[in-house]
Design a protein around this motif. Structure first.
Motif, short mmCIF file in Angstrom:
data_model
loop_
_atom_site.label_atom_id
_atom_site.label_comp_id
_atom_site.label_asym_id
_atom_site.label_seq_id
_atom_site.Cartn_x
_atom_site.Cartn_y
_atom_site.Cartn_z
N PRO A 159 0.76 -1.19 0.05
CA PRO A 159 0.12 -0.07 -0.17
C PRO A 159 0.76 1.22 -0.03
CG PRO A 159 -0.84 -1.56 1.50
CD PRO A 159 0.33 -2.12 0.91
N VAL A 160 1.77 1.19 0.54
CA VAL A 160 2.80 2.39 0.88
C VAL A 160 3.40 2.61 -0.48
CG1 VAL A 160 4.77 3.72 2.01
CG2 VAL A 160 3.31 2.25 3.20
N ARG A 161 3.82 1.86 -1.35
CA ARG A 161 4.68 1.67 -2.56
C ARG A 161 3.42 2.14 -3.69
NH1 ARG A 161 7.72 -3.27 -0.94
NH2 ARG A 161 6.09 -4.57 -2.14
N ALA A 162 2.21 1.86 -3.43
CA ALA A 162 1.26 2.18 -4.34
C ALA A 162 0.96 3.87 -4.10
CB ALA A 162 -0.10 1.41 -4.27
N LEU A 163 0.80 4.09 -2.89
CA LEU A 163 0.81 5.34 -2.57
C LEU A 163 1.79 6.30 -3.27
CD1 LEU A 163 -1.01 7.36 -0.61
CD2 LEU A 163 0.91 7.36 1.00
N ALA A 164 3.00 5.96 -3.50
CA ALA A 164 3.79 6.88 -4.13
C ALA A 164 3.47 7.09 -5.73
CB ALA A 164 5.20 6.09 -4.02
N ASP B 187 -2.05 2.81 4.09
CA ASP B 187 -2.84 1.69 4.47
C ASP B 187 -4.25 1.71 4.23
OD1 ASP B 187 -0.69 -0.17 5.00
OD2 ASP B 187 -0.62 0.64 7.10
N PHE B 188 -4.58 3.11 4.26
CA PHE B 188 -6.15 3.53 4.19
C PHE B 188 -6.61 3.38 2.80
CE2 PHE B 188 -9.62 6.64 3.91
CZ PHE B 188 -10.55 6.10 4.73
N SER B 189 -5.63 4.00 2.15
CA SER B 189 -5.91 4.03 0.54
C SER B 189 -5.86 2.49 -0.07
CB SER B 189 -4.98 4.82 -0.31
OG SER B 189 -3.70 4.64 -0.20
N GLY B 190 -4.90 1.74 0.46
CA GLY B 190 -4.81 0.30 -0.16
C GLY B 190 -5.64 -0.83 0.48
N MET B 191 -6.55 -0.40 1.31
CA MET B 191 -7.41 -1.45 2.22
C MET B 191 -7.67 -2.83 1.04
SD MET B 191 -10.12 0.37 4.63
CE MET B 191 -10.71 1.40 3.11
N PRO B 192 -7.81 -3.97 1.62
CA PRO B 192 -8.27 -5.03 0.91
C PRO B 192 -9.73 -4.93 0.56
CG PRO B 192 -7.19 -5.76 2.84
CD PRO B 192 -7.15 -4.30 2.84
N THR B 193 -10.05 -5.40 -0.43
CA THR B 193 -11.39 -5.27 -1.05
C THR B 193 -12.55 -5.59 -0.15
OG1 THR B 193 -10.88 -5.62 -3.33
CG2 THR B 193 -13.11 -6.13 -3.01
N ILE B 194 -12.34 -6.70 0.77
CA ILE B 194 -13.42 -7.36 1.42
C ILE B 194 -13.52 -6.23 2.63
CG2 ILE B 194 -11.52 -8.49 2.94
CD1 ILE B 194 -13.86 -10.55 3.49
N LEU C 64 -12.84 -10.48 9.02
CA LEU C 64 -11.50 -9.89 8.47
C LEU C 64 -10.34 -10.55 8.95
CD1 LEU C 64 -12.42 -6.03 8.66
CD2 LEU C 64 -12.23 -7.37 6.72
N ALA C 65 -10.31 -11.01 10.25
CA ALA C 65 -8.82 -11.34 10.85
C ALA C 65 -8.25 -12.19 10.28
CB ALA C 65 -9.50 -12.12 12.47
N SER C 66 -8.67 -13.10 9.53
CA SER C 66 -7.73 -14.17 8.79
C SER C 66 -7.44 -13.77 7.33
CB SER C 66 -8.71 -15.59 8.69
OG SER C 66 -8.89 -16.11 9.82
N ALA C 67 -8.04 -12.26 6.98
CA ALA C 67 -7.81 -12.14 5.70
C ALA C 67 -6.70 -10.87 5.78
CB ALA C 67 -8.99 -11.30 4.90
N LEU C 68 -6.42 -10.41 7.03
CA LEU C 68 -5.54 -9.13 7.13
C LEU C 68 -3.96 -9.55 7.42
CD1 LEU C 68 -7.71 -6.82 9.13
CD2 LEU C 68 -7.32 -6.83 6.77
N LEU D 285 -8.14 1.51 11.26
CA LEU D 285 -8.63 2.14 10.11
C LEU D 285 -9.97 1.34 9.82
CD1 LEU D 285 -5.60 2.14 7.87
CD2 LEU D 285 -6.70 3.94 8.74
N PHE D 286 -10.40 0.35 10.09
CA PHE D 286 -11.61 -0.33 9.71
C PHE D 286 -12.39 0.34 10.90
CE2 PHE D 286 -14.78 -3.80 10.72
CZ PHE D 286 -15.44 -3.73 9.52
N ASN D 287 -12.00 0.57 12.12
CA ASN D 287 -12.94 1.35 13.24
C ASN D 287 -13.18 2.92 12.66
OD1 ASN D 287 -13.32 -0.89 14.62
ND2 ASN D 287 -11.70 -0.38 16.16
N VAL D 288 -12.53 3.45 11.83
CA VAL D 288 -12.74 4.78 11.40
C VAL D 288 -14.25 4.88 10.59
CG1 VAL D 288 -12.14 6.49 9.57
CG2 VAL D 288 -10.43 5.66 10.80
#
Length: 505
Positions: free
Chosen positions: A230-235, A301-308, A433-437, A448-451
């Protein structure tokens, strides 16, 4: 490829110890949710003032949870990784609960109460956010559902204790009336006892559990836990989205000034604009290769959240909008429509306030039972995603029934549906989510999910007052209809969610 180490299976006692601190945290939340509107009105606030007085709570959650999640992912000291935050938050929460009932004695009681609400909510969030990640840290993936179910049961039990405390004290002869502008002894003693119980419960978890070391956690980590994508994608991102957030914030602020909207809506515009500026700064830092800072990491991480996670975020948005509407408005609704006592200075209003405590205790008690009995059974039969859909639908029915019931005793039936929804909201999304993160970023992703718990609360706090004044002045019952409709929308949004595959760790 070498096989990964596997976390040991936790016993029933282990599951108990891992989540027992949440029992105390939820006592604090229950006292806040069940009594703050009552306290504000007793100190002179009107019904229309309640939303903006409550803005401190979601605003602190919005700021605190991602930061605490990010920090707890990177913390390790003598207490461990997550436990330092449990303990710090518990001490500060207990202090806020002790000071809150002293508000009538200070020079600006309403302001003091709002400040104590800010301290209480921020401190509860400091303790609460790492507890979500703690279950993922300590349990194998095949125990995630059980772990979050036990946590939900403790949440329900703690909320029962916190919600019903004023009612029980009244039943045992503690005074439930007070001169105008002061709080009854039932409320004061409830907050003081709640502070002690909260601290004791969190200390139990801190003392009775041992966190895995960084080396052990690295051995448990599975494929995909690198977590830097996610951080690399942010750049590589442009500034277009940042500009869009900034413009949206400016438009909202201009609309408040142009159309004379409630002043608290300025907060919403300010937050939108602030995120635009922060995301632009994070993109600029990422382009310079400075990817290790907190801002860049969290925005990436916020901008690159998994789809689920994105799809569940939509569900969270609607479901928590309904819950926040309920917490703000149940006391004035029950007082006006079921006790015919809208005047905060009346004995009937205080009686209604105690009955709201019973109603809140009921839905939390139902949640505690449903988390251990109903939800696991449904999840095995129809899957976690569909179980959540059913639970949210039950909550929508519970809210809608408020408009049909006139006898306050029958509102207990409404709380059954709300309690099933509450249990599902607290357990199913996290179990999915727990097993997917990524394990090493579990704290920040949970934060971030709790946002998406906090954003709808801010919207309700800033917009609901304007809507009510414009269309339904002095008629808070229609807020409960709004809660029913948005909870139904949350249930329908689950059609886009599928159960996450189990990870083998």
């Amino acid at each position: 490829m070498a096989s990964l180490a596997e976390k040991p299976r936790q016993s029933i006692a282990g599951l108990w110890n891992i989540s027992f601190g949440f029992f105390g945290i939820q006592i604090g939340f229950a006292l806040q949710n069940g009594n703050m509107s009552r306290i504000f009105q007793t100190l002179g606030a009107s019904v229309d003032d309640l939303p903006w007085l409550w803005t401190a709570a979601p605003l602190t959650g919005l700021l605190v949870q991602p930061i605490i999640g990010h920090l707890s992912d990177r913390t390790w000291n003598r207490l461990g990784r997550r436990r330092p935050y449990f303990l710090t938050g518990a001490i500060l929460s207990a202090l806020a609960l002790i000071l809150m009932p002293l508000a009538p004695a200070v020079g600006a009681p309403l302001l003091f109460a709002a400040l104590m609400l800010w301290l209480l909510d921020a401190s509860l969030n400091i303790s609460m956010e790492p507890f979500r990640a703690y279950v993922g840290d300590m349990l194998r993936s095949d125990q995630h559902a059980a772990g979050y179910a036990v946590q939900t049961a403790f949440i329900g039990a703690g909320a029962v204790v916190g919600s019903i405390f004023p009612y029980l004290l009244d039943a045992f002869g503690v005074s439930n009336s007070a001169p105008d502008g002061t709080l009854p002894d039932t409320v004061r003693l409830s907050f003081w006892c709640g502070g002690a119980a909260l601290l004791a419960a969190v200390l139990w978890t801190v003392i009775s559990t041992r966190e895995y070391s960084p080396e052990e956690m690295a051995a448990f980590a599975g494929p995909g836990d690198e977590g830097e994508q996610p951080v690399r994608a942010l750049a590589a991102k442009t500034f277009a989205s940042s500009i869009a957030w900034l413009v949206a914030g400016i438009v909202v602020i201009a609309a408040v000034a142009q159309f004379g909207l409630e002043k608290e809506v300025y907060l919403l515009g300010g937050l939108l604009a602030a995120y635009g500026l922060l995301s632009a700064a994070a993109i600029a830092l990422a382009r310079q290769g400075r990817t290790s800072g907190m801002l860049t990491q969290i925005v990436g991480d916020f901008s690159g959240m998994p789809t689920i996670m994105k799809r569940l975020a939509v569900v969270q948005f609607f479901s928590w909008s309904a819950l926040f509407i309920m917490w703000i408005n149940t006391t004035p609704v029950v007082a006006q429509y079921h006790f015919d006592s809208p005047d905060p200075a009346s004995a009937g209003f205080q009686e209604a306030g105690n009955w709201v405590g019973v109603l809140f205790a009921t839905y939390n008690g139902v949640a505690a039972v449903a988390a251990l009995a109903l939800l696991p059974l449904l999840a095995r039969r129809i899957g976690k995603a569909r179980t959540h859909m059913v639970g949210l639908a039950a909550g929508a029915v519970g809210f809608a029934s408020f408009l049909l019931i006139t006898d306050p005793n029958w509102l207990l039936l409404s709380e059954i549906g709300i309690g099933i929804a509450w249990a599902s909201i607290l357990a199913m999304p996290y179990a999915i989510l727990a097993s997917a993160l990524p394990q090493r970023k579990l704290g920040v992703y949970m934060g971030l999910f709790n946002v998406f718990i906090v954003i709808p609360q801010l919207l309700v706090a800033t917009v609901m007052g304007s809507i009510m004044k414009a269309f339904f002045p002095g008629e808070p019952i229609w807020t409960i209809l709004a809660a029913a409709l948005v909870m139904a929308a949350a249930s329908l949004a689950m059609l886009a969610v599928r159960d996450a595959p189990q990870a083998g760790r």
